[in-house]
Write a protein that holds these residues in place. Structure first.
Motif, PDB file in Angstrom:
ATOM      1  N   ASP A 122       0.750  -1.410   0.053  1.00 18.70           N
ATOM      2  CA  ASP A 122       0.132  -0.356  -0.522  1.00 18.70           C
ATOM      3  C   ASP A 122       0.904   1.158   0.126  1.00 18.70           C
ATOM      4  OD1 ASP A 122      -2.463   0.877   0.758  1.00 18.70           O
ATOM      5  OD2 ASP A 122      -1.714   1.567   2.268  1.00 18.70           O
ATOM      6  N   GLY A 123       0.384   2.293  -0.675  1.00 14.57           N
ATOM      7  CA  GLY A 123       1.454   3.648  -0.745  1.00 14.57           C
ATOM      8  C   GLY A 123       2.453   3.613  -1.555  1.00 14.57           C
ATOM      9  N   SER A 125       2.770   4.205  -4.579  1.00 17.17           N
ATOM     10  CA  SER A 125       2.991   6.106  -5.133  1.00 17.17           C
ATOM     11  C   SER A 125       4.698   6.441  -4.652  1.00 17.17           C
ATOM     12  CB  SER A 125       1.949   6.420  -5.595  1.00 17.17           C
ATOM     13  OG  SER A 125       1.464   6.608  -4.308  1.00 17.17           O
ATOM     14  N   ASN A 210      -6.278  14.799   2.019  1.00 17.29           N
ATOM     15  CA  ASN A 210      -5.841  15.440   0.415  1.00 17.29           C
ATOM     16  C   ASN A 210      -6.416  16.638   0.134  1.00 17.29           C
ATOM     17  OD1 ASN A 210      -5.171  16.036  -1.932  1.00 17.29           O
ATOM     18  ND2 ASN A 210      -4.500  14.413  -2.323  1.00 17.29           N
ATOM     19  N   TRP A 244      -0.635  14.990   5.638  1.00 13.10           N
ATOM     20  CA  TRP A 244      -0.940  14.129   4.563  1.00 13.10           C
ATOM     21  C   TRP A 244       0.161  13.105   3.962  1.00 13.10           C
ATOM     22  CZ3 TRP A 244      -4.976  11.127   3.777  1.00 13.10           C
ATOM     23  CH2 TRP A 244      -5.079  10.761   2.991  1.00 13.10           C
ATOM     24  N   LEU A 248      -1.608   5.120   3.477  1.00  9.39           N
ATOM     25  CA  LEU A 248      -2.757   4.515   4.227  1.00  9.39           C
ATOM     26  C   LEU A 248      -1.330   4.174   5.546  1.00  9.39           C
ATOM     27  CD1 LEU A 248      -4.974   4.640   5.350  1.00  9.39           C
ATOM     28  CD2 LEU A 248      -5.547   2.075   4.274  1.00  9.39           C
ATOM     29  N   TYR A 264     -10.267   9.540   4.262  1.00  6.73           N
ATOM     30  CA  TYR A 264     -10.064   9.409   2.885  1.00  6.73           C
ATOM     31  C   TYR A 264     -12.051   9.150   2.555  1.00  6.73           C
ATOM     32  CZ  TYR A 264      -8.015   9.666  -2.094  1.00  6.73           C
ATOM     33  OH  TYR A 264      -7.510  10.416  -3.252  1.00  6.73           O
ATOM     34  N   ARG A 276     -11.747   5.965  -2.125  1.00  5.53           N
ATOM     35  CA  ARG A 276     -10.591   5.281  -2.508  1.00  5.53           C
ATOM     36  C   ARG A 276     -10.435   4.413  -1.861  1.00  5.53           C
ATOM     37  NH1 ARG A 276      -5.396   7.148  -5.845  1.00  5.53           N
ATOM     38  NH2 ARG A 276      -3.635   5.497  -5.519  1.00  5.53           N
TER      39      ARG A 276
HETATM   40  P1  AFP Z   1      -1.027   3.739  -4.163  1.00  4.73           P
HETATM   41  O1  AFP Z   1      -0.982   1.979  -3.359  1.00  4.73           O
HETATM   42  O2  AFP Z   1      -1.691   3.453  -5.235  1.00  4.73           O
HETATM   43  O3  AFP Z   1       0.231   4.978  -3.746  1.00  4.73           O
HETATM   44  O4  AFP Z   1      -2.630   4.545  -3.166  1.00  4.73           O
HETATM   45  C1  AFP Z   1      -2.485   4.856  -1.934  1.00  4.73           C
HETATM   46  C2  AFP Z   1      -3.976   4.767  -1.257  1.00  4.73           C
HETATM   47  O5  AFP Z   1      -4.540   3.631  -0.729  1.00  4.73           O
HETATM   48  C3  AFP Z   1      -4.089   4.997   0.580  1.00  4.73           C
HETATM   49  O6  AFP Z   1      -2.462   4.354   0.874  1.00  4.73           O
HETATM   50  C4  AFP Z   1      -3.232   7.380   0.801  1.00  4.73           C
HETATM   51  O7  AFP Z   1      -3.668   7.106   1.860  1.00  4.73           O
HETATM   52  C5  AFP Z   1      -3.862   7.243  -0.336  1.00  4.73           C
HETATM   53  O8  AFP Z   1      -4.322   6.102  -2.105  1.00  4.73           O
HETATM   54  C6  AFP Z   1      -3.255   8.781  -1.513  1.00  4.73           C
HETATM   55  O9  AFP Z   1      -4.214   9.217  -2.410  1.00  4.73           O
HETATM   56  P2  AFP Z   1      -4.388  10.112  -3.047  1.00  4.73           P
HETATM   57  O10 AFP Z   1      -2.563   9.656  -3.536  1.00  4.73           O
HETATM   58  O11 AFP Z   1      -5.545  10.633  -4.029  1.00  4.73           O
HETATM   59  O12 AFP Z   1      -3.829  11.424  -2.129  1.00  4.73           O
END
Ligand code: AFP
Length: 355
Positions: A122-123, A125, A210, A244, A248, A264, A276
């Motif tokens: 998770d996270g 990105s 966010n 932020w 998560l 969220y 999301r």
């Molecule tokens: P990714 O796994 O695609 O990075 O998403 C992470 C997540 O599911 C969660 O961990 C964050 O709180 C949230 O997305 C962030 O979402 P935004 O990029 O829309 O702020």
């Protein structure tokens, strides 16, 4: 199920995760299966942590390789983490396994006692910017009809946890009797108890959302965040700070450490009508952990642990953390004026009035 030992604080840095799990196995029939699953996830986490710590030096990075079954960008570390977890869990008699990286759940052993849902990374990105990411897991009892394995209410979970791959690699775990945090002792190659019986403060001074999505939020969410921004000059009567991270697990770890409220919510963007985050392998496990630590986890209108999924990758709005702030957000979601404005197209999305 009081498997806690007296004088836990003396166990800090001493008690190993495997010893903790061994003691737990004597408490209930499914305990042996749950303990074996947590131990397997911990083993996978140590391997994943090594991969992440190598960053661009490893053959796995944060580069995107495609999209998963639900259309989310998929990075090669997502795929690697999923494969490592499935390899480690594959040795166990698990009834059913589900993952964010799998289109559908997989029935593994019809005689298994537990079902496991994972968000392998998770996270993700945040990987290429060297920020904390994590693995989230939910452990459920195996129902008679395994096709319903992941349509159980969140309150049916036997255990839940997440691993943070950050400055420390830590495993946050609840076995239904409080929340403990185990940190990886890299030299010994094992997790050791770092914090026991973690409690979230009832009220907080930090919110996480966010904020770039403000114009898409429903009025109750805008009203709640505006109260946080008004601070001591508004109904909250105290100032807030904002965080932020976009991860998560990092937000949840901070809330477990110093309180806070994370949101969220659903919003007006296409595909974000239910927010999301995924119910089965993100919101349910997080909700169990947060509640076991004395906090609250809500959609804004209902308790997350009361919900059951209709589809594996179903999304859900999530507001979790210090119970006073979650309760205030729920009050605003029930405010007739704000609720009415959600359905009134003129004001709901165009923000004619600053609520
Ligand atoms: P990714 O796994 O695609 O990075 O998403 C992470 C997540 O599911 C969660 O961990 C964050 O709180 C949230 O997305 C962030 O979402 P935004 O990029 O829309 O702020």
């Amino acid at each position: 199920m009081r498997h806690r030992q007296r004088g836990w604080t003396q166990m800090i840095g001493q008690l190993r995760l495997d010893d903790h799990l061994q003691r737990y196995t004597e408490t209930a029939p499914h305990a042996l299966a749950v303990a074996a699953a947590v131990d397997a996830i911990a083993t996978a986490a140590i391997e994943i942590a090594g991969l992440i710590a190598s960053g661009d030096l490893a053959d796995a990075s944060g580069l995107t390789t495609g999209r998963n079954s639900d259309g989310d960008l998929q990075r090669d570390l997502d795929v690697h983490a999923d494969a490592i977890l499935r390899r480690c869990l594959g040795r166990l008699p698990i009834a059913a396994l589900a993952s964010e990286e799998m289109r559908e759940a997989q029935i593994v052993d019809r005689h298994g006692r537990i079902c496991i849902a994972i968000d392998p990374l998770d996270g993700s990105s945040n990987i290429d910017i060297n920020m904390t990411v994590g693995t989230i897991f939910s452990i459920l009892p195996a129902p008679d009809d395994l096709s319903l394995a992941f349509q159980q209410r969140g309150s049916a979970q036997l255990a839940a946890g997440f691993v943070t791959y950050g400055p420390q690699t830590s495993l946050v775990l609840t076995l239904g009797d409080g929340v403990d945090i185990f940190t990886l002792d890299r030299k010994a190659g094992c997790f050791r108890l770092a914090r026991s019986a973690v409690q979230i403060s009832e009220t907080c001074e930090e919110f996480a959302i966010n904020a770039s999505n403000r114009r898409h939020w429903d009025p109750p969410v805008r009203a709640f965040i505006d109260e946080c921004l008004a601070g001591v000059e508004g109904p909250a009567n105290h100032d807030f700070n904002m965080r932020w991270i976009g991860s998560l697990v990092a937000e949840a770890y901070r809330i477990l450490t110093r309180g806070g409220v994370f949101l969220y919510p659903s919003d007006a963007r296409p595909g974000y009508g239910d927010g999301r985050l995924r119910l089965v392998y993100e919101a349910h496990p997080m909700a169990m952990i947060i509640e076991q630590a004395g906090g609250s986890a809500s959609t804004g209108r209902e308790r997350v642990l009361e919900l059951s999924a209709q589809s594996l990758h179903q999304r859900v709005p999530l507001i979790m953390g210090s119970s006073n702030e979650v309760r205030r957000a729920e009050e605003l979601h029930c405010d007739p004026l704000l609720v009415a404005s959600v359905s009134a197209p003129l004001f709901a999305r165009r923000g004619f009035f600053r609520l």
